[in-house]
Motif scaffolding. Structure first.
Motif: not given
Length: 578
Positions: A180-187, A239-252, A255-259
């Protein structure tokens, strides 16, 4: 012989009961499982040798363990014994696991928890041995296997074709994910075509790094995945790239999910436990059977549910391993039952075989383990060539900018005009007080605000920053020389005389500018250090790779020193003539 079906049925029932007891995840359940394993071995010892063998994976596992234990203790002293024998002799299995990968493996003091932690404990209990955890990360998991410092790795490792030659992966796989490639919502990043020129933070050894690099992304490497969310928050990483399984916990985390948001995903890959390719055949066979039973009986699902991981893949695998054609002792060799590794094979260069032969020749004649990954694959070779070209452009640009700023600021600081002299001095003082990294970041920020992000703008920002930082110091020497000459009564040829007098300082800062160009990689300039960092993110041979970097910059600086020496001689000759 008539008692064989009864004994076999009892053995299978006990193994099934062992699997069910693991779901309780309590110390009593694990202790009872050790006893169950011994009972199973005792029962299997009663099987008549002439009986028709049971084709179930349970029976195959019981037979394998029985045969292994039957060789003890004599086999314990054999140096070439399979690792399964060594594990049974030591009564412990060393399992490499990560210290921080939320939901899968985390450590708090001596306490560990997570999906992979419980899978490791289940394996240890099934074998009837204690589990010794060894900390690994993405870069060390396979080397520690090869060095016999761990027996098994369960560490979020994707099974791809590149790693197939480095370790023996256990089938069936115990999980699956995608990058998963994760970054700021507005990017504005929606797919791979938006990555060229952007810096993506990744972990060393991540199998998807090669694909990111091949799409033109610049990589910033970290040893541990746990650093990535923090670097997103402090804006070190866009941007950060890592397994979606890793970011799954952070998206719970609201605040992280909002940003932040997942921009896109790619490279779906099955996760594999792994053992060393040499000396682990029996251990691998036992683990194949254990993994097969864990899927069929739903133990993977129960452990996964306990840690709130996604269960879709595990449920699908349970259905596969319950089918008659897969639920046999030969199921893990059936292509219809097992998943293929992710194909990450990179196109080889036309001269790759010659490079491999040269590496082998060096090893045989010198004992040096030479690795030249930048010459073996097309993506790595392209990166290496681009890195050399961009480095030479950066060095030439930094030298020209340093000299230009030195002349400009030197003339201003040596001027009698207050309006010219003081702004130049204040700028020089600011530059001298700021770390070069900060100067680079400011230059990059200003450049990005004025122009679209591209390789050219990043290089331009780096050249301007290096030229200002070094040119201001050289310019100060020129300005001071002008005032010194005035004090001595010189009126004509003042600027030329100042250049001659400040020749040593000018040359020193020109050399410093050339030596400092690798720091431009900090803002994503695609010079050689950045290119080699990208190459080592998906290839081996880091020591050799960075040795080449040292040789390259040493050679370049020697050439710059020689050229600057000629410049100094010319300036000094001019002063003598004057």
């Amino acid at each position: 012989m008539g008692s064989t079906p009864v004994v076999l049925s009892a053995a299978k029932d006990l193994i099934a009961a062992s699997m069910r007891s693991l779901r309780l995840r309590s110390g009593q359940a694990f202790a009872s499982l050790r006893m169950t394993a011994l009972i199973v071995l005792a029962l299997t010892a009663a099987w008549p040798l002439s009986a028709q063998p049971d084709k179930s994976p349970d029976a195959a596992l019981a037979r394998l363990l029985l045969e292994a234990r039957a060789t003890l203790p004599a086999a314990c002293s054999q140096a070439n014994a399979d690792r399964l024998i060594k594990i049974l002799c030591a009564k412990r299995i060393r399992i490499g696991i990560r210290d921080y990968y939320p939901l899968f493996a985390t450590r708090n003091g001596e306490a560990r928890e997570g999906y992979e932690v419980d899978v490791a404990l289940a394996i240890g209990q099934t074998l009837g041995v204690e589990v010794e955890f060894v900390r690994v990360n993405a870069a060390t998991r396979i080397p520690l296997l090869a060095e016999d410092r761990v027996d098994l790795v369960i560490a979020t490792m994707g099974h791809n074709t590149q790693r197939d030659g480095q370790a023996r992966f256990i089938r069936p796989h115990y999980y699956r994910s995608e990058t998963a490639v994760v970054g700021p919502r507005g990017l504005a990043v929606a797919n791979m075509t938006d990555l060229p020129g952007r810096t993506v933070c990744v972990t060393i050894g991540n199998g998807s790094n090669a694909e990111l690099v091949s799409q033109g992304a610049r990589l910033m490497l970290f040893d541990e995945a746990g650093a990535l969310p923090d670097r997103l928050k402090d804006e070190t990483c866009t941007l950060a790239a890592q397994d979606d399984s890793f970011f799954a916990n952070y998206f719970t985390d609201p605040d992280f999910a909002r940003r932040y948001a997942q921009k896109f995903g790619f490279a779906q890959v099955p996760w594999g436990m792994a053992v060393a390719r040499q000396g682990s055949a029996e251990l691998a066979r036992a683990l194949d059977l254990i993994s097969q039973v864990f899927h069929r009986d739903g133990l993977f699902i129960d452990i996964g549910r306990l840690h709130s991981i996604r269960l879709g893949f595990l449920r699908q695998q349970q259905e596969v391993w319950r089918t008659p054609e897969c639920n046999t002792d030969a199921g893990t060799t059936n292509p219809k039952c097992i998943l293929p590794p992710l194909n990450t094979a990179l196109q080889a260069t036309s001269f790759a075989p010659d490079v491999t032969s040269f590496e082998r020749w060096v090893d045989e004649h010198t004992g040096v383990d030479l690795a030249l990954p930048m010459l073996k694959t097309v993506p790595a070779w392209s990166l290496f060539q681009d890195g050399v070209v961009y480095s030479l452009i950066l060095i030439a640009g930094a030298l020209a900018a340093t000299l230009a700023f030195a002349l400009l600021l030197g003339a201003a600081m040596g001027s009698r005009s207050f309006m010219l002299r003081w702004p130049a001095r204040l700028l020089t003082m600011a530059l001298q007080s700021s770390p070069i990294v900060l100067t680079l970041v400011i230059a990059a920020t200003v450049t990005h605000g004025l122009f679209a992000l591209s390789t050219e703008t990043v290089l331009g920002a780096a050249i301007a920053a290096l030229g200002l930082a070094n040119g201001s110091n050289a310019g100060q020497a020129i300005g001071e020389a002008m005032w010194s000459l005035r004090a001595e009564g010189k009126r004509n040829g003042l600027f030329g005389g100042a250049l001659s007098r400040a020749a040593t300082q000018i040359v020193a800062f020109l050399i410093n500018a050339a030596k400092g160009t690798p720091i431009a990689s900090f803002i994503g300039a695609p010079e050689l250090l950045s290119s080699l960092t990208d190459i080592t993110s998906f290839s081996s041979g880091r020591v050799t790779t960075y040795s080449i970097l040292l040789i390259f910059y040493t050679a370049v600086v020697l050439v710059v020193v020689w050229l600057c020496g000629k410049l100094k001689q010319a300036l000094e000759h001019r002063q003598a003539s004057a």
